[in-house]
Motif scaffolding. Sequence first.
Motif, PDB file in Angstrom:
ATOM      1  N   PRO A 102      -4.031  47.045  69.159  1.00  0.00           N
ATOM      2  CA  PRO A 102      -2.662  47.846  68.371  1.00  0.00           C
ATOM      3  C   PRO A 102      -2.054  46.887  67.310  1.00  0.00           C
ATOM      4  O   PRO A 102      -2.405  45.810  67.259  1.00  0.00           O
ATOM      5  N   GLY A 103      -1.691  47.755  66.307  1.00  0.00           N
ATOM      6  CA  GLY A 103      -1.243  46.997  65.082  1.00  0.00           C
ATOM      7  C   GLY A 103      -2.359  46.371  64.430  1.00  0.00           C
ATOM      8  O   GLY A 103      -3.424  46.902  63.995  1.00  0.00           O
ATOM      9  N   MET A 104      -2.381  45.009  64.378  1.00  0.00           N
ATOM     10  CA  MET A 104      -3.480  44.240  63.385  1.00  0.00           C
ATOM     11  C   MET A 104      -4.748  44.441  64.359  1.00  0.00           C
ATOM     12  O   MET A 104      -4.741  44.212  65.521  1.00  0.00           O
ATOM     13  N   ASP A 105      -5.686  44.637  63.749  1.00  0.00           N
ATOM     14  CA  ASP A 105      -7.045  45.074  64.684  1.00  0.00           C
ATOM     15  C   ASP A 105      -7.822  43.595  64.482  1.00  0.00           C
ATOM     16  O   ASP A 105      -7.384  42.503  63.865  1.00  0.00           O
ATOM     17  N   GLY A 106      -8.812  43.458  65.599  1.00  0.00           N
ATOM     18  CA  GLY A 106      -9.498  42.136  65.735  1.00  0.00           C
ATOM     19  C   GLY A 106     -10.391  41.773  64.514  1.00  0.00           C
ATOM     20  O   GLY A 106     -10.554  40.741  64.183  1.00  0.00           O
ATOM     21  N   ILE A 107     -10.627  42.658  63.397  1.00  0.00           N
ATOM     22  CA  ILE A 107     -11.284  42.177  62.199  1.00  0.00           C
ATOM     23  C   ILE A 107     -10.247  41.331  61.474  1.00  0.00           C
ATOM     24  O   ILE A 107     -10.592  40.263  60.845  1.00  0.00           O
ATOM     25  N   GLN A 108      -9.230  41.995  61.282  1.00  0.00           N
ATOM     26  CA  GLN A 108      -8.224  41.254  60.297  1.00  0.00           C
ATOM     27  C   GLN A 108      -7.625  40.041  61.037  1.00  0.00           C
ATOM     28  O   GLN A 108      -7.531  38.980  60.646  1.00  0.00           O
ATOM     29  N   ALA A 109      -7.750  40.111  62.372  1.00  0.00           N
ATOM     30  CA  ALA A 109      -7.004  39.112  63.054  1.00  0.00           C
ATOM     31  C   ALA A 109      -8.188  37.535  63.028  1.00  0.00           C
ATOM     32  O   ALA A 109      -7.628  36.490  62.987  1.00  0.00           O
ATOM     33  N   ALA A 110      -9.442  38.106  63.049  1.00  0.00           N
ATOM     34  CA  ALA A 110     -10.530  37.122  63.108  1.00  0.00           C
ATOM     35  C   ALA A 110     -10.372  36.258  61.639  1.00  0.00           C
ATOM     36  O   ALA A 110     -10.706  35.155  61.509  1.00  0.00           O
ATOM     37  N   THR A 111     -10.140  36.903  60.565  1.00  0.00           N
ATOM     38  CA  THR A 111      -9.868  36.341  59.178  1.00  0.00           C
ATOM     39  C   THR A 111      -8.727  35.552  59.282  1.00  0.00           C
ATOM     40  O   THR A 111      -8.881  34.377  58.793  1.00  0.00           O
ATOM     41  N   GLU A 112      -7.660  35.975  60.002  1.00  0.00           N
ATOM     42  CA  GLU A 112      -6.442  35.079  60.144  1.00  0.00           C
ATOM     43  C   GLU A 112      -6.597  33.710  60.942  1.00  0.00           C
ATOM     44  O   GLU A 112      -6.279  32.863  60.789  1.00  0.00           O
ATOM     45  N   VAL A 113      -7.402  34.081  62.095  1.00  0.00           N
ATOM     46  CA  VAL A 113      -7.658  32.798  62.990  1.00  0.00           C
ATOM     47  C   VAL A 113      -8.595  31.849  62.150  1.00  0.00           C
ATOM     48  O   VAL A 113      -8.389  30.703  62.099  1.00  0.00           O
ATOM     49  N   ARG A 114      -9.617  32.282  61.359  1.00  0.00           N
ATOM     50  CA  ARG A 114     -10.448  31.451  60.781  1.00  0.00           C
ATOM     51  C   ARG A 114      -9.665  30.657  59.551  1.00  0.00           C
ATOM     52  O   ARG A 114     -10.057  29.689  59.008  1.00  0.00           O
ATOM     53  N   ALA A 115      -8.609  31.409  58.871  1.00  0.00           N
ATOM     54  CA  ALA A 115      -7.726  30.916  57.956  1.00  0.00           C
ATOM     55  C   ALA A 115      -6.835  29.619  58.375  1.00  0.00           C
ATOM     56  O   ALA A 115      -6.816  28.542  57.850  1.00  0.00           O
ATOM     57  N   ALA A 116      -6.203  30.049  59.603  1.00  0.00           N
ATOM     58  CA  ALA A 116      -5.420  29.229  60.165  1.00  0.00           C
ATOM     59  C   ALA A 116      -6.068  27.954  60.949  1.00  0.00           C
ATOM     60  O   ALA A 116      -5.560  26.931  60.907  1.00  0.00           O
ATOM     61  N   ARG A 117      -7.345  28.146  61.558  1.00  0.00           N
ATOM     62  CA  ARG A 117      -7.935  27.177  62.361  1.00  0.00           C
ATOM     63  C   ARG A 117      -9.341  27.175  62.133  1.00  0.00           C
ATOM     64  O   ARG A 117      -9.944  27.814  62.995  1.00  0.00           O
ATOM     65  N   PRO A 118      -9.931  26.577  61.088  1.00  0.00           N
ATOM     66  CA  PRO A 118     -11.391  26.824  60.701  1.00  0.00           C
ATOM     67  C   PRO A 118     -12.276  26.347  61.784  1.00  0.00           C
ATOM     68  O   PRO A 118     -13.338  27.058  61.888  1.00  0.00           O
ATOM     69  N   GLY A 119     -11.686  25.487  62.725  1.00  0.00           N
ATOM     70  CA  GLY A 119     -12.486  25.004  63.484  1.00  0.00           C
ATOM     71  C   GLY A 119     -12.680  25.715  64.977  1.00  0.00           C
ATOM     72  O   GLY A 119     -13.322  25.448  65.703  1.00  0.00           O
ATOM     73  N   THR A 120     -11.940  26.883  65.024  1.00  0.00           N
ATOM     74  CA  THR A 120     -12.029  27.859  65.940  1.00  0.00           C
ATOM     75  C   THR A 120     -12.814  28.793  65.881  1.00  0.00           C
ATOM     76  O   THR A 120     -12.734  29.581  64.604  1.00  0.00           O
ATOM     77  N   GLN A 121     -13.858  29.190  66.608  1.00  0.00           N
ATOM     78  CA  GLN A 121     -14.639  30.154  66.503  1.00  0.00           C
ATOM     79  C   GLN A 121     -14.347  31.450  67.067  1.00  0.00           C
ATOM     80  O   GLN A 121     -13.480  31.506  68.214  1.00  0.00           O
ATOM     81  N   VAL A 122     -14.687  32.759  66.752  1.00  0.00           N
ATOM     82  CA  VAL A 122     -14.396  33.992  67.408  1.00  0.00           C
ATOM     83  C   VAL A 122     -15.605  34.682  67.778  1.00  0.00           C
ATOM     84  O   VAL A 122     -16.527  34.753  67.018  1.00  0.00           O
ATOM     85  N   VAL A 123     -15.224  35.039  69.011  1.00  0.00           N
ATOM     86  CA  VAL A 123     -16.469  36.084  69.780  1.00  0.00           C
ATOM     87  C   VAL A 123     -15.980  37.537  69.678  1.00  0.00           C
ATOM     88  O   VAL A 123     -14.606  37.640  70.244  1.00  0.00           O
ATOM     89  N   MET A 124     -16.370  38.611  68.955  1.00  0.00           N
ATOM     90  CA  MET A 124     -15.583  39.708  68.732  1.00  0.00           C
ATOM     91  C   MET A 124     -16.376  40.648  69.912  1.00  0.00           C
ATOM     92  O   MET A 124     -17.638  40.770  70.238  1.00  0.00           O
ATOM     93  N   LEU A 125     -15.203  41.210  70.775  1.00  0.00           N
ATOM     94  CA  LEU A 125     -15.731  42.107  71.890  1.00  0.00           C
ATOM     95  C   LEU A 125     -15.326  43.591  71.472  1.00  0.00           C
ATOM     96  O   LEU A 125     -14.532  43.834  70.841  1.00  0.00           O
ATOM     97  N   THR A 126     -16.332  44.387  71.916  1.00  0.00           N
ATOM     98  CA  THR A 126     -16.222  45.685  71.555  1.00  0.00           C
ATOM     99  C   THR A 126     -16.892  46.590  72.657  1.00  0.00           C
ATOM    100  O   THR A 126     -17.836  46.043  73.184  1.00  0.00           O
ATOM    101  N   ALA A 127     -16.499  48.008  72.530  1.00  0.00           N
ATOM    102  CA  ALA A 127     -17.348  48.944  73.280  1.00  0.00           C
ATOM    103  C   ALA A 127     -18.497  49.666  72.418  1.00  0.00           C
ATOM    104  O   ALA A 127     -19.078  50.603  72.786  1.00  0.00           O
ATOM    105  N   SER A 128     -18.366  49.321  71.236  1.00  0.00           N
ATOM    106  CA  SER A 128     -19.379  49.883  70.348  1.00  0.00           C
ATOM    107  C   SER A 128     -20.147  49.059  69.542  1.00  0.00           C
ATOM    108  O   SER A 128     -20.009  47.948  69.258  1.00  0.00           O
ATOM    109  N   ASN A 129     -21.504  49.644  69.072  1.00  0.00           N
ATOM    110  CA  ASN A 129     -22.264  48.719  68.529  1.00  0.00           C
ATOM    111  C   ASN A 129     -22.499  49.493  66.952  1.00  0.00           C
ATOM    112  O   ASN A 129     -23.831  49.241  66.583  1.00  0.00           O
ATOM    113  N   ARG A 130     -21.464  50.060  66.526  1.00  0.00           N
ATOM    114  CA  ARG A 130     -21.615  50.549  65.253  1.00  0.00           C
ATOM    115  C   ARG A 130     -22.149  49.474  64.267  1.00  0.00           C
ATOM    116  O   ARG A 130     -21.317  48.318  64.154  1.00  0.00           O
TER     117      ARG A 130
END
Length: 212
Positions: free
Chosen positions: A64-92
């Motif tokens: 809700p609100g900011m989605d995971g795609i935008q949030a992942a971008t924010e994570v990588r900008a704030a903490r370049p050394g932190t990696q993101v695993v995207m969780l989803t119910a879809s394989n679109r």
Amino acid sequence: MTHPEPPTRLLLVEDHDLTRLGLRALLGTQPDFQVVAEARTAEEGLEQLARFEVDVVLMDINLPGMDGIQAATEVRAARPGTQVVMLTASNRRDQIFAALASGAVAYCLKSSAPTVLYQAVRSAATGAVFFDPDSAQHLLHTVQTSPTLSPLSERDMAILRLVADGQANRDIAATLGISVGLVKKHIGEILEKLQATDRTQAAIKAFRAGLI
């Protein structure tokens, strides 16, 4: 005397309480994982990221609100050394590519076996790219890169990179200082050269071909 490696520190960002609790319970069975924080929204997750040392963020793609795609971008900008695993119910395929474009290094379906989730986290912790096997198979079946792609011009490449970043035609035109009509013309040529049916497929083909 050798000392054991410290556990991989995890942040869970998932708005459904039962799913988040289930993930925490599963990850807690692995001695090399440590869940250090949880959040229900991307905004809360970014606040937790500022408070805790985190190696890997497990991020729901539909928040809700900011989605995971935008949030992942924010994570990588704030903490370049932190990696993101995207969780989803879809394989679109559009979501798969959007996840990669956002900086996530792993894409895992919520329906996957726990062992797949563990593998995704461990791969992400090393910075390696990981696809859920079902998603990888789906992507290979729906997107076939042509062995003889037509060469792209320098302007084509500039536009394609901005398309891959999710920019609309108007934004691309403003960035490059050209007209929207010219952007549309180039995108049409790019689709033809890459033998793609839409912008997303063109970006995926270019990514798999190593063009971007």
